[in-house]
Design an enzyme around this catalytic site. Sequence first.
Site, PDB file in Angstrom:
ATOM      1  CE  LYS A   1      -2.953   0.721   3.473  1.00 61.24           C
ATOM      2  NZ  LYS A   1      -2.814   1.971   3.999  1.00 61.24           N
ATOM      3  CB  SER A   2       3.837   2.425   2.065  1.00 59.86           C
ATOM      4  OG  SER A   2       3.192   2.135   3.190  1.00 59.86           O
TER       5      SER A   2
ATOM      6  N   GLY B   1      -5.551   7.640   5.611  1.00 64.51           N
ATOM      7  CA  GLY B   1      -4.450   8.829   6.217  1.00 64.51           C
ATOM      8  C   GLY B   1      -3.403   9.215   5.468  1.00 64.51           C
TER       9      GLY B   1
ATOM     10  NE  ARG C   1      -5.769   7.998  11.091  1.00 63.67           N
ATOM     11  CZ  ARG C   1      -4.910   7.232  10.202  1.00 63.67           C
ATOM     12  NH1 ARG C   1      -5.479   6.582   9.063  1.00 63.67           N
ATOM     13  NH2 ARG C   1      -3.728   6.938  10.577  1.00 63.67           N
TER      14      ARG C   1
ATOM     15  CB  SER D   1       4.661  10.006  11.561  1.00 64.92           C
ATOM     16  OG  SER D   1       3.733  10.150  10.395  1.00 64.92           O
TER      17      SER D   1
ATOM     18  CG  ASP E   1       0.347   0.172   9.545  1.00 65.55           C
ATOM     19  OD1 ASP E   1       0.010   0.884  10.431  1.00 65.55           O
ATOM     20  OD2 ASP E   1       0.729   0.390   8.445  1.00 65.55           O
TER      21      ASP E   1
ATOM     22  CE  LYS F   1      -0.540   4.226  13.187  1.00 67.24           C
ATOM     23  NZ  LYS F   1       0.395   4.855  12.058  1.00 67.24           N
TER      24      LYS F   1
HETATM   25  C1  S3P Z   1       2.192   4.754   6.253  1.00 68.67           C
HETATM   26  C2  S3P Z   1       2.893   5.015   7.554  1.00 68.67           C
HETATM   27  C3  S3P Z   1       2.347   4.779   8.881  1.00 68.67           C
HETATM   28  C4  S3P Z   1       1.318   3.478   8.704  1.00 68.67           C
HETATM   29  C5  S3P Z   1       0.474   3.737   7.379  1.00 68.67           C
HETATM   30  C6  S3P Z   1       1.253   4.035   6.084  1.00 68.67           C
HETATM   31  C7  S3P Z   1       3.060   5.272   5.110  1.00 68.67           C
HETATM   32  O1  S3P Z   1       1.625   5.705   9.253  1.00 68.67           O
HETATM   33  O2  S3P Z   1       0.440   3.435   9.868  1.00 68.67           O
HETATM   34  O3  S3P Z   1      -0.279   2.686   7.480  1.00 68.67           O
HETATM   35  O4  S3P Z   1       2.573   5.011   4.178  1.00 68.67           O
HETATM   36  O5  S3P Z   1       3.673   6.251   5.149  1.00 68.67           O
HETATM   37  P1  S3P Z   1       2.546   6.774  10.301  1.00 68.67           P
HETATM   38  O6  S3P Z   1       3.706   7.505   9.391  1.00 68.67           O
HETATM   39  O7  S3P Z   1       1.546   7.938  10.628  1.00 68.67           O
HETATM   40  O8  S3P Z   1       3.071   6.054  11.504  1.00 68.67           O
END
Ligand code: S3P
Length: 444
Positions: free
Chosen positions: A27-28, A100, A128, A173, A325, A352
């Site tokens: 996903k990221s 998010g 959030r 983060s 996660d 979250k």
């Molecule tokens: C993510 C970062 C994480 C993670 C989210 C995806 C990302 O959040 O929980 O599911 O793709 O950069 P945080 O950076 O707020 O911890």
Amino acid sequence: MHISSPRPLAFTAPAALSGTATVPGDKSISHRSLMLSALAVGESVVEGLLEGEDVLATAAAMRAMGADIQRAADGRWRIYGVGVGGLLQPQAALDMGNSGTSTRLLMGLVASHAITAAFTGDASLSRRPMNRVIEPLSLMGAEFTSSPGGRLPLMLRGIAPAVPIEYRLPVASAQVKSAILLAGLNTPGITRVIEPVPTRDHSERMLSGFGADLAVELDGTTRVISIRGEAELRPQNIVVPGDPSSAAFPVVAGLLVPGSAITITNVGLNPTRAALFDVLRMMGGDIEFANARTVGGEPVADLVVRASAMKGIEVPIECVPSMVDEFPILFVAAALAEGRTIARGLEELRVKESDRLATMAEGLRAIGARVEELEDGLIIDGTGGAPLAGGATIATKLDHRIAMSFAVAGLVSKARVEIDDMTPVATSFPGFVELMTGLGGDIS
Ligand code: S3P
């Protein structure tokens, strides 16, 4: 984004899980591949993109700001970018659904363009905190009108040229780090992020891959990431590896359901993401990394998993960012382990998609686990391998990882575990139910 009505499902203990399966793309990495391709000049091709609701929200937003994004018949995505600094004024609010990552990263991109965008989201996303990105992006010159408490819906007025900043992250983060780096992409001079605790580094890897002038310096464990703005990005061909955060669910199911032996292929093992598998092995989990290779600049392997007698542990605090996660599903493993598991340093889990400490503690207790909730973590006394009682309905609270964690818990419970709504799973893991059924999961 959940326009369909709630979809309840019940999960019951199967005989054993077996077979081979492949989880959808990371996903990221998928979010970032669309965003950076949309800023490159020319055609980029993305293979293995996660076609989940969160990533589709990013695609829709980038289209609304001028990028040409198409899914070809062979499943590859073709993106024709607008060039750094070339984003256009969107004509309507950007609907971020449950995502998010889309919200925070796109706020970064918009902040350094002379455009105004409204960001909206579902009930979970609207709870959030966004101040963590509003603060640094305001220092760069962007202006915000947010809902009370720095929440969605909000209006962002970007600015070009923005002011480069040096910013020390107050929370670990990757989303905040990435928002600032993406804003820095169209900002003259050098934008710098100081990261005291390392978080996932997909943005850094991919920005460099697209030709941005980005440097990472290490001062002990503190990372200093500098990006020179007004870069020109070169289009890329990207292959997205399987998402370790999705693989986590069948992997834990394979460890916990007696007699199981499964293989999950093509799992991304970027060290800033993969700590869950190390922690599960420390707990006695039989996980083998087979066929290790590099895909699209990321380490990848096939995970061969056999049912194991798990033991409780104190989760090393330094592992937290690289499995942030994965705690919901780790808690399920802990509930079946022998002895006590202590996981702390998890205050971020409260903000979250749901408050994951409260939601997991409540749900696990409802199906018979022994759980103590702390301000920053959980203490779980496991059954030593005996199944949980089950026999409860779990409130998902618009949180995909809660739904999937309790689906796995249902596979190791005596009485069925009902999930009130499986639709949120489509944000990150379309095909989850089918994949688990294919491995032998008992789902009705
Ligand atoms: C993510 C970062 C994480 C993670 C989210 C995806 C990302 O959040 O929980 O599911 O793709 O950069 P945080 O950076 O707020 O911890």
